[in-house]
Design an enzyme around this catalytic site. Structure first.
Site, PDB file in Angstrom:
ATOM      1  N   ASP A   1       0.844  -1.227  -0.086  1.00 47.26           N
ATOM      2  CA  ASP A   1       0.089   0.107   0.084  1.00 47.26           C
ATOM      3  C   ASP A   1       0.713   1.345   0.199  1.00 47.26           C
ATOM      4  O   ASP A   1       0.312   2.430   0.192  1.00 47.26           O
ATOM      5  CB  ASP A   1      -1.053   0.101   1.197  1.00 47.26           C
TER       6      ASP A   1
ATOM      7  N   TYR B   1      -0.033   2.111  15.439  1.00 48.59           N
ATOM      8  CA  TYR B   1       1.225   2.741  15.740  1.00 48.59           C
ATOM      9  C   TYR B   1       1.112   4.037  16.724  1.00 48.59           C
ATOM     10  O   TYR B   1       0.317   4.699  16.250  1.00 48.59           O
ATOM     11  CB  TYR B   1       1.786   3.164  14.336  1.00 48.59           C
ATOM     12  N   PRO B   2       2.378   4.161  17.588  1.00 44.87           N
ATOM     13  CA  PRO B   2       2.316   5.249  18.160  1.00 44.87           C
ATOM     14  C   PRO B   2       3.269   6.362  17.155  1.00 44.87           C
ATOM     15  O   PRO B   2       4.445   5.908  16.751  1.00 44.87           O
ATOM     16  CB  PRO B   2       3.511   4.911  19.195  1.00 44.87           C
TER      17      PRO B   2
ATOM     18  N   LYS C   1      -1.575  -4.993  14.028  1.00 45.82           N
ATOM     19  CA  LYS C   1      -0.329  -4.838  13.196  1.00 45.82           C
ATOM     20  C   LYS C   1       0.397  -3.757  14.076  1.00 45.82           C
ATOM     21  O   LYS C   1       0.016  -2.517  14.307  1.00 45.82           O
ATOM     22  CB  LYS C   1      -0.289  -4.527  11.733  1.00 45.82           C
TER      23      LYS C   1
ATOM     24  N   GLY D   1       7.549  -4.088   9.366  1.00 44.54           N
ATOM     25  CA  GLY D   1       8.782  -3.993   9.133  1.00 44.54           C
ATOM     26  C   GLY D   1       9.758  -2.540   9.010  1.00 44.54           C
ATOM     27  O   GLY D   1      10.771  -2.464   9.329  1.00 44.54           O
ATOM     28  N   GLY D   2       8.676  -1.659   8.680  1.00 41.47           N
ATOM     29  CA  GLY D   2       9.141  -0.084   8.628  1.00 41.47           C
ATOM     30  C   GLY D   2      10.337  -0.040   7.400  1.00 41.47           C
ATOM     31  O   GLY D   2      10.205  -0.988   6.585  1.00 41.47           O
TER      32      GLY D   2
END
Length: 276
Positions: free
Chosen positions: A37, A155-156, A198, A224-225
């Protein structure tokens, strides 16, 4: 374990249970998810220039699911038939407000695409957090009517002085404090009824076990980033799974590699052999 899923574990929802089994079909009830995405978020660059080539690689790979937007599945559907589909219903771009996700799809649209799940992204601590929480709660409620699993991307993350802040400095300085932040983000997704969370790896197995505990029995997959060194990426996968994660969701760490297929095979060996 998801692989030995007892349907009553999801409130007796047979359709939801079967779809989750398709998302987590691996040994020990695990999964390898490949997000595609980023083409919307960052543009068709840095590995996403040729989506057909990526889809060809995925077709014969051990990847179990693909997470993307409807256009990807429509244009590459014949090459992605071996994977489950997770349709992302929220989006933003780096050209405007990256941390502020807005709804761009519907549950019905995902069902027409024969999706096995939908995804909603919430950036915890962002100024726009309340609206994103409302979106997640609404999608969960609508998905329950069709027994369609919801993946909450928790996510933070926030915007500070016009820039995206992923709390990387906090993770480097105080891993326990960062773990508490990730744990809270994960627990929000659980409390709002998500079927899968996630989120980010915290940096070591001990601190990540707190995140697993915060999610109770809801499976967590690890993002994964940015692209990492190959061995570092495999280490993140191994440590995440050993701490109790149910899967890996690597995008850039897959499609930005020249040896994408070989890396996925190595990743599958790590995911399958590691016992939590």
């Amino acid at each position: 374990m998801i692989g030995a899923l007892q349907v009553e574990g999801w409130g007796g929802a047979i359709g939801r249970g079967r779809r989750l089994q398709r998302l987590f079909p691996r040994k020990h009830g695990r999964s390898i998810i490949v997000p595609l995405d980023d083409g919307l978020i960052f543009g068709p660059f840095n590995g996403l220039e040729n989506l057909d080539k990526i889809a060809d690689e995925l077709r014969e790979s051990p990847a179990n699911a693909v997470l993307s937007f409807p256009g990807t599945f429509r244009t590459a559907f014949s090459k992605l038939q071996n994977q489950s589909w997770i349709v992302n219903l929220t989006a933003s771009t780096v050209g405007a407000s990256h941390t502020q996700k807005v709804i761009v799809g519907t549950v019905e649209q995902a069902l027409r695409l024969s999706a096995d799940a939908v995804a909603v992204h919430v950036n915890f601590t962002d100024n726009d957090e309340n609206r994103m929480l409302t979106t997640l709660a609404t999608v969960v409620r609508e998905s329950e009517q069709f027994e369609l699993p919801v993946v909450a991307i928790m996510y933070p993350r926030r915007t500070v002085s016009g820039h995206t802040d992923n709390y990387d400095d906090l993770r480097a300085k105080d891993v326990k404090a960062y773990s508490r932040l990730v744990s809270h983000a994960a627990r929000i997704g659980v409390e709002l009824g998500a079927d899968v969370i996630k989120t980010h790896y915290t940096g070591d197995p001990d601190s990540f076990r707190a995140v697993i505990d915060a999610a109770r029995y809801v499976p967590i997959v690890v993002a994964g980033g940015p692209l990492r060194d190959r061995e570092q990426a495999l280490r993140v996968a191994e440590e995440s799974i050993s701490a109790g994660a149910a899967g890996i969701s690597f995008g850039r760490n897959v499609y930005q590699r020249e040896d994408m297929g070989a890396f996925l095979k190595d990743l599958a060996l790590v995911v399958d052999r590691t016992n939590s």
